[in-house]
Motif scaffolding. Structure first.
Motif, PDB file in Angstrom:
ATOM      1  N   ALA A  17       0.822  -1.214   0.000  1.00 52.74           N
ATOM      2  CA  ALA A  17       0.000   0.000   0.000  1.00 52.74           C
ATOM      3  C   ALA A  17       0.857   1.265   0.000  1.00 52.74           C
ATOM      4  O   ALA A  17       0.527   2.257  -0.655  1.00 52.74           O
ATOM      5  N   ARG A  18       1.958   1.257   0.727  1.00 53.81           N
ATOM      6  CA  ARG A  18       2.811   2.435   0.845  1.00 53.81           C
ATOM      7  C   ARG A  18       3.874   2.517  -0.246  1.00 53.81           C
ATOM      8  O   ARG A  18       4.354   3.586  -0.570  1.00 53.81           O
ATOM      9  N   GLY A  19       4.300   1.384  -0.750  1.00 55.85           N
ATOM     10  CA  GLY A  19       5.460   1.341  -1.632  1.00 55.85           C
ATOM     11  C   GLY A  19       6.691   1.078  -0.778  1.00 55.85           C
ATOM     12  O   GLY A  19       6.756   1.486   0.389  1.00 55.85           O
ATOM     13  N   GLY A  20       7.658   0.376  -1.336  1.00 53.17           N
ATOM     14  CA  GLY A  20       8.812  -0.080  -0.571  1.00 53.17           C
ATOM     15  C   GLY A  20       9.614   1.012   0.105  1.00 53.17           C
ATOM     16  O   GLY A  20       9.952   0.916   1.278  1.00 53.17           O
ATOM     17  N   GLU A  21       9.931   2.088  -0.626  1.00 54.16           N
ATOM     18  CA  GLU A  21      10.767   3.150  -0.057  1.00 54.16           C
ATOM     19  C   GLU A  21      10.048   3.893   1.057  1.00 54.16           C
ATOM     20  O   GLU A  21      10.636   4.177   2.101  1.00 54.16           O
ATOM     21  N   GLU A  22       8.773   4.194   0.853  1.00 56.28           N
ATOM     22  CA  GLU A  22       8.019   4.903   1.891  1.00 56.28           C
ATOM     23  C   GLU A  22       7.806   4.006   3.109  1.00 56.28           C
ATOM     24  O   GLU A  22       7.878   4.461   4.251  1.00 56.28           O
TER      25      GLU A  22
END
Length: 145
Positions: free
Chosen positions: A21-26
């Motif tokens: 949901a957030r994306g890996g980096e975030e």
């Protein structure tokens, strides 16, 4: 030191969904993890940072985030726990995060580098260790009390 005996497969799946949901980096930035150099967790054709996923799964299980410095035996311990819960963890390699397909997401090339650096660290909500529901302000679970 964090113990991971209460972390179940469901908690790990919840952490994987949070990462998607957030994306890996975030995901790493919000929960305060540095990218781990290897041992990616592989699930449904995607790679995830094993330590970050296990740390956030610990939060779903106990209500307390397990930062990477609390892993008693480093990556080997995290890998062993994830494998015991039925997940595939490969040998050291680079972890790449391909964002899930979304119509509303802008292509990576057009995203501003400032947008990535403005991620603020989120203070996780307290979670009931029995049913994984978010606790109200009283700190007593409405379901389990």
């Amino acid at each position: 030191m964090a113990t991971f005996s209460s972390v179940t497969r469901l908690h790990i799946l919840q952490a994987l969904a949070e990462c998607d949901a957030r994306g890996g980096e975030e995901f790493l930035a919000v929960f305060g993890f540095e990218p781990s150099p290897g041992y990616p967790l592989l699930h449904e054709g995607r790679s995830y940072d094993s330590k970050a996923i296990l740390g956030v799964a610990h939060r779903f299980a106990t209500g307390r985030l397990a930062p990477s410095e609390e892993f008693s035996d480093g990556m080997q311990g995290a890998v062993a726990i994830l494998r015991k819960r039925g997940f595939e963890v490969s040998e050291p390699a680079s972890v790449s995060y391909a964002p899930p397909p979304r119509a509303s997401r802008a292509p990576r090339a057009t995203r501003s580098p400032v947008a990535r650096s403005t991620a603020t660290r989120e203070i996780p909500a307290a979670v009931c260790p029995t049913c994984s529901m978010t606790l109200p302000a009283t700190g007593v679970c409405d379901e389990c009390s």
